[in-house]
Design a protein around this motif. Structure first.
Motif, PDB file in Angstrom:
ATOM      1  N   ILE A   1       4.529 -11.796  64.694  1.00 43.46           N
ATOM      2  CA  ILE A   1       4.106 -12.402  63.062  1.00 43.46           C
ATOM      3  C   ILE A   1       3.435 -13.900  63.524  1.00 43.46           C
ATOM      4  O   ILE A   1       3.193 -14.549  63.080  1.00 43.46           O
ATOM      5  CB  ILE A   1       5.913 -13.058  62.590  1.00 43.46           C
ATOM      6  N   GLY A   2       4.420 -14.035  64.630  1.00 36.29           N
ATOM      7  CA  GLY A   2       3.076 -15.734  64.936  1.00 36.29           C
ATOM      8  C   GLY A   2       1.998 -15.386  65.905  1.00 36.29           C
ATOM      9  O   GLY A   2       0.929 -15.669  65.050  1.00 36.29           O
ATOM     10  N   PHE A   3       1.663 -14.011  66.388  1.00 41.96           N
ATOM     11  CA  PHE A   3       0.313 -14.132  67.060  1.00 41.96           C
ATOM     12  C   PHE A   3      -0.659 -13.687  65.314  1.00 41.96           C
ATOM     13  O   PHE A   3      -1.803 -14.182  65.446  1.00 41.96           O
ATOM     14  CB  PHE A   3      -0.111 -13.179  67.006  1.00 41.96           C
ATOM     15  N   ILE A   4       0.262 -12.904  64.673  1.00 37.39           N
ATOM     16  CA  ILE A   4      -0.852 -12.637  63.043  1.00 37.39           C
ATOM     17  C   ILE A   4      -0.835 -14.234  62.496  1.00 37.39           C
ATOM     18  O   ILE A   4      -2.076 -13.848  61.574  1.00 37.39           O
ATOM     19  CB  ILE A   4       0.433 -11.642  62.562  1.00 37.39           C
ATOM     20  N   SER A   5       0.209 -15.125  62.491  1.00 35.43           N
ATOM     21  CA  SER A   5       0.052 -15.707  61.712  1.00 35.43           C
ATOM     22  C   SER A   5      -1.084 -16.349  62.183  1.00 35.43           C
ATOM     23  O   SER A   5      -1.766 -17.665  61.832  1.00 35.43           O
ATOM     24  CB  SER A   5       1.241 -16.623  61.526  1.00 35.43           C
ATOM     25  N   MET A   6      -1.539 -16.722  63.983  1.00 37.68           N
ATOM     26  CA  MET A   6      -2.978 -17.385  63.974  1.00 37.68           C
ATOM     27  C   MET A   6      -4.111 -16.970  63.845  1.00 37.68           C
ATOM     28  O   MET A   6      -5.046 -17.625  63.483  1.00 37.68           O
ATOM     29  CB  MET A   6      -1.768 -17.774  65.672  1.00 37.68           C
ATOM     30  N   LEU A   7      -3.788 -15.525  63.922  1.00 34.33           N
ATOM     31  CA  LEU A   7      -4.812 -15.002  63.651  1.00 34.33           C
ATOM     32  C   LEU A   7      -5.630 -15.262  62.210  1.00 34.33           C
ATOM     33  O   LEU A   7      -6.975 -15.375  62.301  1.00 34.33           O
ATOM     34  CB  LEU A   7      -4.918 -13.588  63.464  1.00 34.33           C
ATOM     35  N   PHE A   8      -4.706 -15.407  61.415  1.00 31.75           N
ATOM     36  CA  PHE A   8      -5.095 -15.504  60.126  1.00 31.75           C
ATOM     37  C   PHE A   8      -5.921 -17.517  59.823  1.00 31.75           C
ATOM     38  O   PHE A   8      -5.922 -17.007  59.265  1.00 31.75           O
ATOM     39  CB  PHE A   8      -3.734 -14.996  59.089  1.00 31.75           C
TER      40      PHE A   8
ATOM     41  N   ARG B   1      13.706  -9.172  66.316  1.00 35.37           N
ATOM     42  CA  ARG B   1      14.169  -9.357  67.852  1.00 35.37           C
ATOM     43  C   ARG B   1      12.610 -10.877  68.315  1.00 35.37           C
ATOM     44  O   ARG B   1      11.905 -10.868  67.569  1.00 35.37           O
ATOM     45  CB  ARG B   1      13.629  -7.763  68.362  1.00 35.37           C
ATOM     46  N   ASP B   2      12.774 -10.766  69.641  1.00 36.83           N
ATOM     47  CA  ASP B   2      12.138 -12.459  70.128  1.00 36.83           C
ATOM     48  C   ASP B   2      10.420 -11.633  70.221  1.00 36.83           C
ATOM     49  O   ASP B   2       9.149 -11.932  69.194  1.00 36.83           O
ATOM     50  CB  ASP B   2      12.565 -12.356  71.644  1.00 36.83           C
ATOM     51  N   GLY B   3      10.361  -9.819  70.371  1.00 29.66           N
ATOM     52  CA  GLY B   3       9.211  -9.191  70.379  1.00 29.66           C
ATOM     53  C   GLY B   3       8.183  -9.371  68.514  1.00 29.66           C
ATOM     54  O   GLY B   3       7.141  -9.134  68.441  1.00 29.66           O
ATOM     55  N   GLN B   4       9.596  -9.585  67.617  1.00 29.08           N
ATOM     56  CA  GLN B   4       8.794  -9.019  66.479  1.00 29.08           C
ATOM     57  C   GLN B   4       8.859 -10.873  66.096  1.00 29.08           C
ATOM     58  O   GLN B   4       7.589 -10.837  65.357  1.00 29.08           O
ATOM     59  CB  GLN B   4       9.820  -8.570  65.649  1.00 29.08           C
ATOM     60  N   ILE B   5       9.364 -11.580  66.780  1.00 28.15           N
ATOM     61  CA  ILE B   5       8.704 -12.962  65.548  1.00 28.15           C
ATOM     62  C   ILE B   5       7.940 -13.516  66.916  1.00 28.15           C
ATOM     63  O   ILE B   5       6.787 -14.193  66.142  1.00 28.15           O
ATOM     64  CB  ILE B   5      10.136 -13.723  66.302  1.00 28.15           C
TER      65      ILE B   5
END
Length: 60
Positions: free
Chosen positions: A44-51, A37-41
């Motif tokens: 994932i993008g948010f976590i990638s940015m934080l990392f 779903r869009d929220g899940q994607i």
């Protein structure tokens, strides 16, 4: 500006390794991502940015 091009080149290099070396796994990953779903994607993008920010912070 040269720093920006170096970073972009590094990202493209890393991003290109998986389809080059692990083509079948790369294709399967994208097939599974299409089912999210869009929220899940977005998560994932948010976590990638934080990392990414964490890595930049470590290298300051």
């Amino acid at each position: 500006m040269n720093w920006w091009w170096s970073v972009l080149g590094g990202v493209l290099l890393i991003e290109g390794l998986m389809p080059l070396l692990l083509t079948k796994a790369w294709r399967n990953t994208f097939e599974r991502m299409l089912q999210l779903r869009d929220g899940q994607i977005r998560f994932i993008g948010f976590i990638s940015m934080l990392f990414g920010l964490f890595i930049l912070w470590l290298n300051r």
